[in-house]
Design a protein around this motif. Structure first.
Motif, mmCIF file in Angstrom:
data_model
loop_
_atom_site.group_PDB
_atom_site.id
_atom_site.type_symbol
_atom_site.label_atom_id
_atom_site.label_comp_id
_atom_site.label_asym_id
_atom_site.label_seq_id
_atom_site.Cartn_x
_atom_site.Cartn_y
_atom_site.Cartn_z
ATOM 1 N N MET A 1 0.898 -1.366 -0.017
ATOM 2 C CA MET A 1 0.061 -0.062 -0.058
ATOM 3 C C MET A 1 0.820 1.200 -0.154
ATOM 4 S SD MET A 1 -2.751 1.386 2.805
ATOM 5 C CE MET A 1 -1.459 2.197 3.535
ATOM 6 N N THR A 2 0.526 2.184 -0.965
ATOM 7 C CA THR A 2 1.429 3.479 -1.129
ATOM 8 C C THR A 2 0.387 4.479 -0.295
ATOM 9 O OG1 THR A 2 0.137 3.981 -2.890
ATOM 10 C CG2 THR A 2 2.121 3.331 -3.262
ATOM 11 N N THR A 3 0.850 5.532 0.285
ATOM 12 C CA THR A 3 0.141 6.644 0.916
ATOM 13 C C THR A 3 0.575 7.996 0.248
ATOM 14 O OG1 THR A 3 1.934 6.620 2.513
ATOM 15 C CG2 THR A 3 0.287 5.366 3.400
ATOM 16 N N THR A 4 -0.273 8.152 -0.592
ATOM 17 C CA THR A 4 -0.129 9.556 -1.456
ATOM 18 C C THR A 4 -0.995 10.477 -0.349
ATOM 19 O OG1 THR A 4 -0.408 8.174 -3.541
ATOM 20 C CG2 THR A 4 -0.987 10.532 -3.656
ATOM 21 N N PRO A 5 -0.369 11.624 -0.386
ATOM 22 C CA PRO A 5 -1.276 12.691 0.104
ATOM 23 C C PRO A 5 -2.498 12.847 -0.150
ATOM 24 C CG PRO A 5 0.859 13.491 -0.014
ATOM 25 C CD PRO A 5 0.846 12.247 -0.729
ATOM 26 N N LEU A 6 -3.314 13.182 0.590
ATOM 27 C CA LEU A 6 -4.899 13.570 0.190
ATOM 28 C C LEU A 6 -5.023 14.722 -1.058
ATOM 29 C CD1 LEU A 6 -7.073 13.057 3.268
ATOM 30 C CD2 LEU A 6 -6.693 11.302 1.383
ATOM 31 N N SER A 7 -5.880 14.842 -1.787
ATOM 32 C CA SER A 7 -6.172 15.664 -2.942
ATOM 33 C C SER A 7 -5.006 15.582 -3.796
ATOM 34 C CB SER A 7 -6.230 17.153 -2.189
ATOM 35 O OG SER A 7 -7.317 17.307 -1.370
ATOM 36 N N PRO A 8 -4.696 14.578 -4.343
ATOM 37 C CA PRO A 8 -3.585 14.493 -5.516
ATOM 38 C C PRO A 8 -3.986 14.884 -6.560
ATOM 39 C CG PRO A 8 -4.845 12.405 -5.379
ATOM 40 C CD PRO A 8 -5.476 13.127 -4.010
ATOM 41 N N THR A 9 -5.210 15.114 -7.042
ATOM 42 C CA THR A 9 -5.570 15.572 -8.489
ATOM 43 C C THR A 9 -6.165 16.906 -8.336
ATOM 44 O OG1 THR A 9 -7.510 14.273 -8.327
ATOM 45 C CG2 THR A 9 -5.734 13.212 -9.438
ATOM 46 N N GLN A 10 -6.267 17.747 -9.747
ATOM 47 C CA GLN A 10 -7.101 18.816 -9.728
ATOM 48 C C GLN A 10 -8.517 18.563 -9.152
ATOM 49 O OE1 GLN A 10 -6.177 21.959 -10.841
ATOM 50 N NE2 GLN A 10 -7.923 22.679 -10.554
ATOM 51 N N ARG A 11 -9.040 17.553 -9.626
ATOM 52 C CA ARG A 11 -10.466 17.502 -9.257
ATOM 53 C C ARG A 11 -10.865 17.139 -7.760
ATOM 54 N NH1 ARG A 11 -12.329 12.303 -13.143
ATOM 55 N NH2 ARG A 11 -11.109 10.566 -12.005
ATOM 56 N N THR A 12 -9.544 16.531 -6.958
ATOM 57 C CA THR A 12 -9.815 16.435 -5.743
ATOM 58 C C THR A 12 -9.238 17.774 -4.868
ATOM 59 O OG1 THR A 12 -8.026 14.990 -5.929
ATOM 60 C CG2 THR A 12 -10.233 13.840 -5.863
ATOM 61 N N THR A 13 -8.873 18.684 -5.644
ATOM 62 C CA THR A 13 -8.216 19.625 -4.933
ATOM 63 C C THR A 13 -9.359 20.681 -4.150
ATOM 64 O OG1 THR A 13 -6.323 19.802 -6.125
ATOM 65 C CG2 THR A 13 -6.975 21.654 -5.243
#
Lengths: 223, 223
Positions: free
Chosen positions: A1-13
């Protein structure tokens, strides 16, 4: 499992209310643990449809950052329609009513996560069985292991939608009213009414015999 | 106000689980009274976005069968984008966890309403003021009358979306597990864990003086 920070894309910003933005994925995992239902948004006939669903999370699931499973019936049209389309799964916990000193500043304390991703129908019966167990254990931790195995017929009638947890954003508010100085100086009252969930006394089925199982007792005692 | 039965159109007709369908509009009104947040679905950039929102209902509002008001900020992009498009507002109250005798029959007791309609941005400041007051009173009944009038600037910064309550459907489940006869005969336990909302002790703001207002006390004591 990776742990990308939240809001990684424009549409989740997060646009408005960036001060409420949560970046720590561990906070998302805690919210998804606490919440019992999610609201799934799909586009049907050109317009959005939002439905409440049971769900479960597998942080070690096949997707980067884990997999969110939404449970349904093979007979449900929205589920088939959502396959391979972009869906939105939103999970919200209400934590308080913020009684401000003016109507304008009234607010709520909450935690809310928005997950956007391409929905995959889970075809593999092993993964579907796994997701069904996770969903039961999400409702009542430990319960799945106490039950008989699902039959092949039951598994065939169970439909599961998988959404990657990767594209997720989260907002939270957890404070008192943010009021205008004049209203505070004028001595108007402000504060918060906390809101929580409570489980009631277990209601055994009319045909139930024997003691209430330990997993059910534990859930009914938890908050 | 008219009182069209629920599910008046094809797209609000319940497909699966018709036995859970509610037709009585009074039940919808009760659910909308009980619930504190709604989930608003809009289509943004070709995909659905679902956001938690504060809301209020005016059964004597301008629309047939009443008007549902969703409250936001003029700065929120989703709100502007939703204007004159078809939106979906879903309101769900979780009432119980249904611990069945098999994983397959696990379920939840709930009440859920789906309202589909064309969203209208409320331009009239009088209607917007009215909707803001209804939203505050929906959170804490009676509170709006105790507060100062919103300023012109505050009203200009408040955005309200109106959705007709006409196209609505509702489902509810309120019973024990529906299990297979073999599992009941085998003596497996089944039952329900009731779920409810609880308000905690009021937390006055650090700068608050004087007693907690009566409307806040009443809300904190209610369920």
């Amino acid at each position: 499992m990776t742990t990308t920070p939240l809001s990684p894309t424009q549409r989740t910003t997060i646009g408005r209310g960036r001060n409420r933005m949560v970046e720590d994925r561990a906070e998302l995992h805690r919210l998804l643990d606490d919440a019992l239902i999610a609201h799934l948004g799909v586009v049907v006939g050109g317009h959005p449809v939002v439905l409440p669903v049971a769900f479960a999370v597998d942080l070690d699931g096949p997707d980067e950052d884990g997999t969110l499973y939404v449970h349904g019936s093979v007979a449900a049209g929205w589920l088939r329609g959502a396959a391979d389309t972009t869906v939105c799964v939103t999970v919200t916990e209400l934590d308080g009513l913020v009684a401000a000193r003016s109507a304008f500043h009234h607010s709520m304390n909450y935690r809310s996560a928005v997950v956007i991703g391409t929905a995959r129908i889970v075809e593999d019966p092993v993964e579907r069985r796994h997701a069904l167990g996770l969903t039961v254990d999400h409702m009542i931790p430990g319960r799945d292991a106490t039950l008989r195995e699902p039959t092949r017929k039951e598994l065939a009638a169970t439909a599961v939608l998988a959404v990657p947890l990767h594209e997720a954003s989260m907002k939270a508010r957890a404070e008192g009213p943010v009021d205008d100085a004049e209203d505070i100086e004028a001595g108007v009252w402000g504060g918060v009414i906390p809101v929580g969930r409570v489980f009631g006394a277990v209601v055994p089925d009319a045909d139930a015999t024997g003691p209430v199982p330990a997993d059910v007792v534990r859930r009914a005692r938890a908050r």
